[in-house]
Design a protein around this motif. Structure first.
Motif, PDB file in Angstrom:
ATOM      1  N   UNK A 187     -27.414   9.491  -9.422  1.00 24.70           N
ATOM      2  CA  UNK A 187     -26.576  10.615  -9.817  1.00 24.70           C
ATOM      3  C   UNK A 187     -25.937  11.293  -8.609  1.00 24.70           C
ATOM      4  N   UNK A 188     -24.717  11.774  -8.810  1.00 26.46           N
ATOM      5  CA  UNK A 188     -23.980  12.442  -7.730  1.00 26.46           C
ATOM      6  C   UNK A 188     -24.571  13.817  -7.492  1.00 26.46           C
ATOM      7  N   UNK A 189     -24.838  14.132  -6.233  1.00 29.17           N
ATOM      8  CA  UNK A 189     -25.427  15.427  -5.877  1.00 29.17           C
ATOM      9  C   UNK A 189     -24.505  16.284  -5.028  1.00 29.17           C
ATOM     10  N   UNK A 190     -23.464  15.690  -4.438  1.00 24.52           N
ATOM     11  CA  UNK A 190     -22.539  16.451  -3.610  1.00 24.52           C
ATOM     12  C   UNK A 190     -21.743  17.410  -4.491  1.00 24.52           C
ATOM     13  N   UNK A 191     -21.812  18.744  -4.225  1.00 27.44           N
ATOM     14  CA  UNK A 191     -21.094  19.703  -5.077  1.00 27.44           C
ATOM     15  C   UNK A 191     -19.586  19.454  -5.127  1.00 27.44           C
ATOM     16  N   UNK A 192     -19.017  18.982  -4.024  1.00 27.95           N
ATOM     17  CA  UNK A 192     -17.574  18.739  -4.018  1.00 27.95           C
ATOM     18  C   UNK A 192     -17.227  17.579  -4.951  1.00 27.95           C
ATOM     19  N   UNK A 193     -18.041  16.518  -4.926  1.00 32.16           N
ATOM     20  CA  UNK A 193     -17.788  15.379  -5.812  1.00 32.16           C
ATOM     21  C   UNK A 193     -17.991  15.775  -7.266  1.00 32.16           C
ATOM     22  N   UNK A 194     -19.015  16.589  -7.508  1.00 30.40           N
ATOM     23  CA  UNK A 194     -19.224  17.097  -8.874  1.00 30.40           C
ATOM     24  C   UNK A 194     -18.000  17.893  -9.318  1.00 30.40           C
ATOM     25  N   UNK A 195     -17.473  18.698  -8.409  1.00 31.74           N
ATOM     26  CA  UNK A 195     -16.300  19.513  -8.714  1.00 31.74           C
ATOM     27  C   UNK A 195     -15.093  18.627  -9.035  1.00 31.74           C
ATOM     28  N   UNK A 196     -14.899  17.581  -8.254  1.00 38.66           N
ATOM     29  CA  UNK A 196     -13.780  16.662  -8.517  1.00 38.66           C
ATOM     30  C   UNK A 196     -13.901  16.040  -9.913  1.00 38.66           C
ATOM     31  N   UNK A 197     -15.094  15.572 -10.224  1.00 38.02           N
ATOM     32  CA  UNK A 197     -15.284  14.895 -11.499  1.00 38.02           C
ATOM     33  C   UNK A 197     -15.101  15.840 -12.680  1.00 38.02           C
ATOM     34  N   UNK A 198     -15.573  17.047 -12.538  1.00 36.31           N
ATOM     35  CA  UNK A 198     -15.423  17.992 -13.652  1.00 36.31           C
ATOM     36  C   UNK A 198     -13.981  18.454 -13.807  1.00 36.31           C
ATOM     37  N   UNK A 199     -13.292  18.668 -12.696  1.00 32.66           N
ATOM     38  CA  UNK A 199     -11.872  19.010 -12.801  1.00 32.66           C
ATOM     39  C   UNK A 199     -11.094  17.878 -13.464  1.00 32.66           C
ATOM     40  N   UNK A 200     -11.415  16.643 -13.056  1.00 26.15           N
ATOM     41  CA  UNK A 200     -10.731  15.497 -13.661  1.00 26.15           C
ATOM     42  C   UNK A 200     -10.996  15.433 -15.155  1.00 26.15           C
ATOM     43  N   UNK A 201     -12.206  15.750 -15.552  1.00 21.27           N
ATOM     44  CA  UNK A 201     -12.564  15.732 -16.965  1.00 21.27           C
ATOM     45  C   UNK A 201     -11.824  16.816 -17.732  1.00 21.27           C
ATOM     46  N   UNK A 202     -11.814  18.013 -17.191  1.00 17.52           N
ATOM     47  CA  UNK A 202     -11.184  19.140 -17.878  1.00 17.52           C
ATOM     48  C   UNK A 202      -9.668  18.971 -17.948  1.00 17.52           C
ATOM     49  N   UNK A 203      -9.067  18.548 -16.850  1.00 13.46           N
ATOM     50  CA  UNK A 203      -7.612  18.488 -16.799  1.00 13.46           C
ATOM     51  C   UNK A 203      -7.037  17.229 -17.446  1.00 13.46           C
TER      52      UNK A 203
END
Length: 976
Positions: free
Chosen positions: A93-109
């Motif tokens: 699982x991804x633990x880097x907060x920046x990578x988590x942020x990228x993935x969630x932004x991609x999901x939302x947008x």
């Protein structure tokens, strides 16, 4: 605007405790489920296309989260966004907060709103984006210009791409850039921001920024309590609570890009006396003060900022704080417009392009090349979306499509552009009057102008008329400022200038028209349905009722006390006061009846009886008229969509969307209008209406979406004659849906669909309609053998069919044999017409034999088929009376029956005469010559004098028809 919520800490802990170890790999997806997302990004080309699209994922138990995942998020994440699920569910699982942020932004947008899903999944965020024109231009150069600019005014400058926004080699590295992006409503600001975020998430854009933080100004302006920048970021993005990029240390903010979308929704005050200086990202401030200090470069000066706004709000940020101004100009050239239309209309079937879609795009492109009014409107991507949505409704509706209406498309269009907005000054609301919704303000100004135009049959308006209706009776300075904001941001979205040099010398000069002509009818209908078109009596009674209504209870209590000391006669005055609310109800009821009367009167205007049906008019407004053009432009036009929009706006789904826009239509109002409308529609439907008017009536019933009203109106219609109406997929869907509202016992005496351009594919959409008729006419439609197969399958459920007319439908021997096989399913069938087809001798004999075995068929039409003389004679013999029943099957194959004249010669020649110009003239001439040969042979037999005279009479009629066909052929050749 974008809104990202987050669960509470206790809820997260509870959720984590309930999870099993096997769910660990899907941590990121399940966390996304716990978000309540309210996105307000526009889709490709449409401003604010995800405006207030709520995706609520309740937080209960682990199982409920997984159920929500299966039902709601899976199709959105994978099919819509195109992301591979393995990116999220891995053993590590991804633990880097920046990578988590990228993935969630991609999901939302990557979420596709409901309005975009009407394109049946043919578009995705990756394929539907067409970048609008971006220019580096100061707002002072753009003052007073309409968004519908001349092409030469924008092509002279070199355009920018999104990737060029933060490329400034002359700027120092100590401070980040502040860029202000502005544009009119619908030009594509939200589209650019959405694509920008998505490209950053996949690493294809702005790689110099390690952290991107998009915010909705409308969202953060709702925060009433002070909050620090770090807490604000943590509130919206929980995984970034402890990110070091916002600490303000070691210039780490250099790698951060803030995006503040929709600055016009936020109140910003750059005066030191109002907004104190603050550089500490941990200090609690009002949300506006945080944005101000970021733009001042007093807080995190190394960070870069991108602000979007409408033109009216660009001056809220002093020029000294902006490094670059860029303008979104929409689609200023045909290439961008065509690319947009292609991405939405060009569908793929098994790897092959859809030819119908290609032809549609080509016709649309030709119309845009003519410098038409549509070409001007399509400068704005919003109107490109509206055009695509309308064409998709008209041409790509199928049996699997959800119920979609033209009124619903226009209502969604309004919600996408103005959903939830209120009239504000400087981002704040300072008085109750200013809290009116922006859409309601549009209705009361532009809608009033549209209504006046329809009342007086005008589509263009002078500047003075705009001042009269849009300027209104402004009184205070605040109202004048409010009007200025409306004119700057919104008015040009609806009205465009046009140099009008009509036949009347007094009207020369610049006039204004609606960017899309249909918009005038929609806004006028909304103006009437909302009750804004009040008489003086209605306005007076409403004001008095509102004043006395709340006081009625107090008056009653007071009377009970004073009744012991005041004479009884005085109470009459108080009782009169209590009658005003009841009087208002009666006046209001009369007003609703007047709306229904207006709808019926506009629906069945005698001067519009010979116009094309409304759906064809809508199509022509988009694709233009192909063929001979009128020498003089006709400025007056019918407003036949106006009453249909009025009916469509009463549907619950549209009323729900309008309620989100601040335009409320009460259910009681709908009930009153429906009750009065029912009487008018039943009365008008009993009259003999032209086919086009009947089609318009069906469209009104379909847009209304009231099954009970539809069934009651159809009960008064004995027959439905839609002959010569060009049926399209949507019209077939309308007809089937409307007839589907009736009971199984309802049957039309006749359903006439002759010469309606019906194809085998359209037949499948008409299945429900075929079950409700006793007499079905499908003449002059190329159905072919495959179409007959579909038709007979659809008719299997109709046990009341008495007459079936398939003349000139392209039937072959295969179709005739199939008919002979299926005749037994219709025991009430009396007459079968398969004249003017390609049926040969053997198949014709088989069909007639089947008709003889049928219990009720008495007539078969077989003339103008490929029959020999021997077959005709044999058919005549077989049509004789049977020995047992004594029932005779009349076979109409020629004007002669051996040496006798057929008793049905006149009906045969009458049908041929009526259709001789529309049918294939060579084939008709050939058949008439065969008739003439048969008549000459019969006349030479040993007949009585009177029989020979009868032969000569019929022969003269045939010769006259031949001369008429020859003459018309010579005239047509000479014209060419």
């Amino acid at each position: 605007m974008w809104r990202f919520g987050r669960p509470s800490g206790s809820e997260v802990l509870k959720w984590r405790c309930q999870r099993s170890s096997r769910d660990t790999c899907c941590k990121l997806h399940t966390m996304a489920l716990q978000k309540t997302v309210n996105l307000s990004l526009q889709s490709a080309g449409i401003c604010r296309n995800i405006k207030r699209c709520h995706l609520s994922f309740p937080i209960k138990t682990a199982s409920s989260c997984r159920n929500a995942w299966k039902k709601q998020l899976t199709p959105m994440c994978y099919s819509a966004s195109g992301f591979n699920h393995r990116l999220f569910c891995t053993s590590q699982p991804v633990t880097d907060p920046i990578e988590i942020h990228r993935q969630k932004l991609a999901l939302w947008f990557s979420h596709i709103p409901q309005e975009e899903r009407q394109f049946s999944g043919y578009v995705s965020p990756e394929t539907m984006h067409v970048e609008p024109l971006i220019l580096e231009r100061h707002p002072d150069e753009d003052r007073g210009l309409s968004p519908f600019k001349e092409k030469t005014s924008v092509c002279a400058q070199q355009s920018l791409t999104v990737g060029d926004l933060f490329h400034d080699s002359n700027h120092g590295k100590a401070r980040g850039l502040n860029i202000l992006m502005y544009g009119a409503v619908g030009t594509g600001k939200s589209t650019v921001i959405r694509k920008l975020v998505q490209d950053w998430c996949d690493g294809s854009l702005f790689s110099q920024f390690k952290l991107m933080l998009p915010f909705s100004c409308e969202d953060i302006s709702q925060l009433s309590k002070a909050i620090s920048l770090r807490d604000l970021v943590g509130r919206k993005y929980m995984h970034l609570r402890k990110t070091p990029y916002l600490s303000g240390e070691n210039d780490m903010a250099r790698d951060v890009l803030f995006i503040f979308h929709g600055m016009e929704k936020m109140k910003l005050d750059f005066r030191i006396s109002s907004t104190e200086l603050c550089s500490d990202p941990n200090e609690a401030l009002l949300s506006g003060a945080i944005v101000v200090n970021l733009l001042r470069k007093y807080m995190l000066p190394e960070a870069s900022i991108l602000v979007t706004t409408r033109l009216s709000a660009v001056d809220r940020v002093p020029k000294k704080y902006i490094n670059r101004y860029v303008q979104i100009c929409g689609f200023n050239d045909l290439d961008r417009q065509r690319a947009y239309f292609t991405s939405r209309l060009l569908q793929q079937h098994e790897g092959k392009p859809d030819r119908a879609a290609e032809m549609l795009i080509e016709m649309l492109y030709l119309n845009l090349q003519r410098e038409s009014q549509l070409a001007t409107a399509c400068f704005l991507p919003s109107y490109c979306w509206l055009t695509c949505a309308t064409l998709h409704l008209l041409h790509f509706t199928d049996t699997k499509s959800p119920i979609r209406t033209l009124t619903g498309i226009y209502t969604s269009f309004m919600r996408l552009n103005f959903g939830g907005e209120v009239i504000t000054l400087n981002g704040g609301v300072s008085s109750q009057e200013q809290q009116n919704s922006l859409m309601l303000y549009v209705v009361r100004t532009v809608g009033k102008l549209a209504f006046d135009g329809i009342t007086n049959k005008r589509t263009s308006f002078t500047a003075e008329e705009l001042e009269q209706w849009v300027g209104g009776k402004t009184k205070t300075d605040e109202e004048l400022r409010e009007l200025a904001v409306f004119r700057t941001d919104v008015l040009d979205f609806f009205l465009v200038p046009r140099d009008d040099y009509g036949s009347d010398p007094e009207t020369k000069g610049r006039r204004y028209v609606f960017a899309v002509p249909i918009m005038q009818e929609y806004l006028a209908a909304l103006y009437v349905v909302l009750g804004e078109n009040k008489t003086v009596l209605e306005k007076l009674t409403k004001e008095v009722s509102e004043a006395l209504g709340p006081a009625s209870e107090d008056i009653t209590s007071l009377l009970s006390v004073l009744s012991k000391i005041i004479p009884f006669r005085i109470f009459a005055i108080f009782n009169l006061l209590k009658l005003f609310p009841k009087l208002f109800e009666k006046v209001s009821s009369y007003s609703k009846g007047r709306i229904a009367n207006t709808m019926a009167a506009e629906m069945f205007r005698s001067e519009d009886s010979f116009n094309e049906d409304v759906l064809d008019q809508v199509e022509q407004s988009l694709l233009g008229v192909h063929g001979p053009q009128p020498q003089e432009e006709i400025y007056t036009r019918a407003f036949e969509l106006y009453p249909i929009f009025m009916g469509g706006l009463l549907h619950y789904g549209n009323r729900r969307l309008l309620d989100q826009l601040g335009c409320n239509i009460k259910s009681h109002t709908v009930s009153q209008i429906t009750r009065a409308l029912r009487k008018n529609l039943i009365k008008q439907s009993q009259k003999n209406q032209p086919p086009e008017e009947l089609m318009d009536l069906l469209v009104l019933l379909y847009e209304f979406q009231n099954p009970r009203l539809t069934a009651e109106v159809l009960q008064s219609i004995k027959s439905l004659n839609l002959s010569t109406v060009r049926m399209t997929p949507h019209k077939c869907f309308v007809l089937s849906t409307v007839l589907g509202c009736t009971t199984s016992s309802f049957h039309l005496n006749e359903l006439n669909l002759s010469s309606c351009h019906i194809t085998p594919e359209l037949l499948q959409m008409l299945w429900p309609a075929f079950r409700h008729t006793r007499n079905l006419k499908l003449c002059d439609n190329y159905l072919s053998d495959s179409g007959i197969s579909h038709l007979l399958e659809a008719l299997s459920g109709n046990h009341s069919l008495q007459r079936l007319n398939l003349m000139h439908t392209g039937l072959s021997d295969k179709s005739a044999l199939l008919l002979a096989e299926k005749l037994g399913q219709h025991d009430q069938l009396k007459e079968l017409n398969v004249a003017y087809n390609n049926i040969g001798d053997s198949a014709a004999l088989t069909l007639v034999d089947a008709c003889r075995e049928h219990p009720s068929i008495h007539t078969v039409h077989l003339y103008l088929n490929q029959l020999t003389d021997v077959a005709k004679q044999s058919l005549y013999v077989r049509g004789g009376p049977r020995v047992k029943e004594g029932r005779r099957v009349k076979v109409l194959a020629s004007v002669t029956e051996g040496s006798d004249i057929s008793e049905d010669w006149h009906p045969i020649l009458s049908v041929i005469g009526k259709n001789s110009l529309s049918w294939e003239r060579d084939r008709v001439r050939e058949q008439l010559l065969v008739f003439l040969k048969d008549l000459e042979w019969g006349r030479k037999q040993h007949l009585s004098f009177w029989k020979k005279m009868h032969f000569r009479r019929v022969e003269s009629v045939v010769r006259q028809m031949l001369r008429f066909i020859e003459k018309s052929s010579d005239t047509g050749t000479g014209t060419k």
